[in-house]
Write a protein that holds these residues in place. Structure first.
Motif, PDB file in Angstrom:
ATOM      1  N   GLU A   6      46.204  53.857  -1.141  1.00 36.58           N
ATOM      2  CA  GLU A   6      47.578  53.072  -1.528  1.00 36.58           C
ATOM      3  C   GLU A   6      48.682  54.123  -0.935  1.00 36.58           C
ATOM      4  OE1 GLU A   6      50.146  50.348  -2.817  1.00 36.58           O
ATOM      5  OE2 GLU A   6      48.318  50.127  -2.199  1.00 36.58           O
TER       6      GLU A   6
ATOM      7  N   ARG B  22      49.033  53.676   2.688  1.00 42.90           N
ATOM      8  CA  ARG B  22      49.272  52.456   3.284  1.00 42.90           C
ATOM      9  C   ARG B  22      50.781  52.295   3.063  1.00 42.90           C
ATOM     10  NH1 ARG B  22      51.425  47.950   1.061  1.00 42.90           N
ATOM     11  NH2 ARG B  22      51.216  48.777  -1.160  1.00 42.90           N
TER      12      ARG B  22
ATOM     13  N   GLU C 182      53.731  52.061   6.171  1.00 43.00           N
ATOM     14  CA  GLU C 182      54.811  50.867   6.464  1.00 43.00           C
ATOM     15  C   GLU C 182      56.269  51.777   6.415  1.00 43.00           C
ATOM     16  OE1 GLU C 182      55.301  48.852   2.599  1.00 43.00           O
ATOM     17  OE2 GLU C 182      53.320  47.913   2.785  1.00 43.00           O
TER      18      GLU C 182
ATOM     19  N   PRO D 109      47.512  47.856  12.635  1.00 45.10           N
ATOM     20  CA  PRO D 109      48.251  46.920  11.674  1.00 45.10           C
ATOM     21  C   PRO D 109      47.694  47.150  10.088  1.00 45.10           C
ATOM     22  CG  PRO D 109      47.712  45.411  13.525  1.00 45.10           C
ATOM     23  CD  PRO D 109      46.868  46.725  13.643  1.00 45.10           C
ATOM     24  N   GLU D 110      48.312  46.857   9.122  1.00 46.36           N
ATOM     25  CA  GLU D 110      47.910  47.127   7.769  1.00 46.36           C
ATOM     26  C   GLU D 110      46.744  46.405   7.350  1.00 46.36           C
ATOM     27  OE1 GLU D 110      49.475  46.094   3.383  1.00 46.36           O
ATOM     28  OE2 GLU D 110      51.154  46.293   5.088  1.00 46.36           O
ATOM     29  N   GLU D 111      46.445  45.219   7.695  1.00 43.62           N
ATOM     30  CA  GLU D 111      45.290  44.389   7.415  1.00 43.62           C
ATOM     31  C   GLU D 111      44.039  44.939   8.271  1.00 43.62           C
ATOM     32  OE1 GLU D 111      47.410  42.150  10.774  1.00 43.62           O
ATOM     33  OE2 GLU D 111      47.940  43.273   8.921  1.00 43.62           O
ATOM     34  N   LEU D 112      44.172  45.919   9.231  1.00 43.18           N
ATOM     35  CA  LEU D 112      42.879  46.288   9.830  1.00 43.18           C
ATOM     36  C   LEU D 112      42.771  47.836   9.506  1.00 43.18           C
ATOM     37  CD1 LEU D 112      43.437  45.053  13.455  1.00 43.18           C
ATOM     38  CD2 LEU D 112      41.924  44.193  11.556  1.00 43.18           C
TER      39      LEU D 112
ATOM     40  N   VAL E  37      41.564  51.007   7.518  1.00 43.44           N
ATOM     41  CA  VAL E  37      40.980  51.403   6.233  1.00 43.44           C
ATOM     42  C   VAL E  37      40.861  52.923   6.256  1.00 43.44           C
ATOM     43  CG1 VAL E  37      38.611  51.009   4.945  1.00 43.44           C
ATOM     44  CG2 VAL E  37      39.700  49.345   6.474  1.00 43.44           C
TER      45      VAL E  37
END
Length: 413
Positions: free
Chosen positions: A253, A256, A260, A322-325, A327
């Motif tokens: 977290e 992430r 951003e 991107p955030e969704e990819l 990990v």
């Protein structure tokens, strides 16, 4: 016994070699004058002045621009204020745009003394009134104008250097903070060294804080590139990490949220940052490591006197996906009863060494660390940096910044 007077006389006979005095360069002078008669008069006055110069001639600003393509930037420009493609103070400003390092001496008419003063205000070093100056005055004006221009440039360079130094100090305070710890359960040794060619700090950063549960959190990172923008972005990421961690965020977290911020604050879309975070809990005998494209770390096992390379799985560097990819895997590692984790940026092992100038690399750095395994942290960190610098010295030294964080715990922890 030799009398003092004799000694003095004998010493005076010792020949003293004459040192060669370097010759001053011949000034390059560009005369920008559209009137052939006035141009010829200036040339004759220069010949009579006794000052040796290399003189070029241009009849307009456009002509001067063409001349400057073929000759070096002049030391001095003798500039008429009335040209076919420019008039008055505007001519001075345009000329300084064409030859920004040159001294400018303006040539004015008899009734234009106010124009000469205005030209000096606009950036010229001096002005002369046509028909009222002699050869000696012209030569002196050129010499003094060149000297004043050189002094102005040296002063400006000094001021810029002082501003860079002040900016460096401000950025360094932001990039390299004091650890915020609640106890001495973990000792921290941190060090940062800039690359040899850096006028400004790079984007290497680190931080260490402890939370209420006794966990010691550490981060080390490296923003791609060098310069004030990258250093400022490193400061933002470091401050954000501390804020997020103290607010209770942990694990992926935190990365992430840092991503951003990086995407929002970076000046170019290709800028990214590599990061490693560690959650160290000696009382529980574990450490959680998360890597975002960052180099591995070392574990110093005090029980065995050994150093090993920890190379857990890594996710992408911040800002690449991107955030969704994106990990970032979490790896938990058991700890010896006493030891240390050593985090570092890639500048520590990117240097060249050996007769063929091969890259030191992580494994070469590991061998150096093992040679120093018996040293305490306060000596281990500077010794490791010194070893890598010494190896790369014959190949130009380190060109990248170096940051190292050493987190050590004792059995009582």
């Amino acid at each position: 016994m030799t009398a003092p007077g004799d000694a003095t006389e004998r010493l005076s006979e010792v020949p003293v070699p004459e040192l060669p005095v370097p010759e001053a360069p011949v000034p390059e002078v560009l005369l920008v004058e559209d009137d052939d008669g006035d141009a010829l008069l200036v040339e004759e006055l220069l010949l009579d002045s006794g000052v040796t110069v290399r003189l070029s001639r241009a009849r307009s600003l456009a002509d001067a621009k063409a001349v400057l393509v073929d000759v070096p930037e002049p030391h001095c420009v003798l500039l008429d204020l009335h040209l076919p493609d420019g008039q008055g103070v505007d001519v001075v400003q345009q000329m300084l745009g064409l030859a920004p390092r040159a001294a400018v001496v303006v040539l004015t008419g008899l009734a234009e003394e106010d124009a000469g003063l205005a030209a000096v205000t606009a950036g010229a070093q001096d002005y002369l009134v046509k028909g009222l100056f002699e050869p000696a005055l012209l030569g002196r004006a050129i010499r003094y104008a060149i000297q004043r221009r050189q002094i102005e440039q040296a002063t400006a360079a000094l001021q810029a250097s002082q501003l860079r130094a002040q900016e460096n100090r401000r950025l360094e305070r932001g990039l390299l903070p004091s650890p915020l710890l609640r106890s001495r359960a973990v000792d921290v040794v941190a060090r940062y060294e800039p690359g040899r060619e850096q006028a400004l700090l790079g984007g290497d950063f680190y931080d260490v804080v402890a939370t209420a549960d006794g966990t010691v959190h550490a981060v080390i990172g490296d923003v791609s590139g060098h310069g004030p923008d990258e250093a400022a972005l490193g400061v933002c990421l470091r401050v954000a990490w501390r804020s997020f961690t103290l607010a209770g965020a942990s694990g992926p977290e935190v990365l992430r949220l840092m991503q951003e911020l990086l995407v929002a604050e970076r000046t170019r879309p290709e800028i990214f940052a590599t990061v490693t975070t560690v959650e160290l809990a000696p009382a529980r005998g574990t450490a959680r490591v998360i890597r975002a494209g960052h180099p591995p770390l070392f574990l110093r096992d005090a029980d065995r006197g050994a150093v090993e390379l920890l190379d857990p799985d890594t996710g992408p560097a911040l800002g690449l996906l991107p955030e969704e990819l994106a990990v970032w895997p979490v790896r938990e590692r058991p700890l010896p009863s006493a030891g240390a984790l050593v985090l570092f940026t890639d500048g520590l092992f990117e240097g060249r060494c050996g007769p063929r100038g091969e890259r030191l690399g992580e494994l070469g750095l590991l061998e150096l660390a093992r040679d120093l395994a018996g040293l305490p942290g306060a000596e281990f960190v500077p010794a490791l940096i010194h070893r890598t610098r010494s190896l790369s010295e014959e190949h130009g030294g380190h060109s990248d910044d170096i940051a190292v964080v050493h987190l050590e715990w004792k059995p009582s922890a």
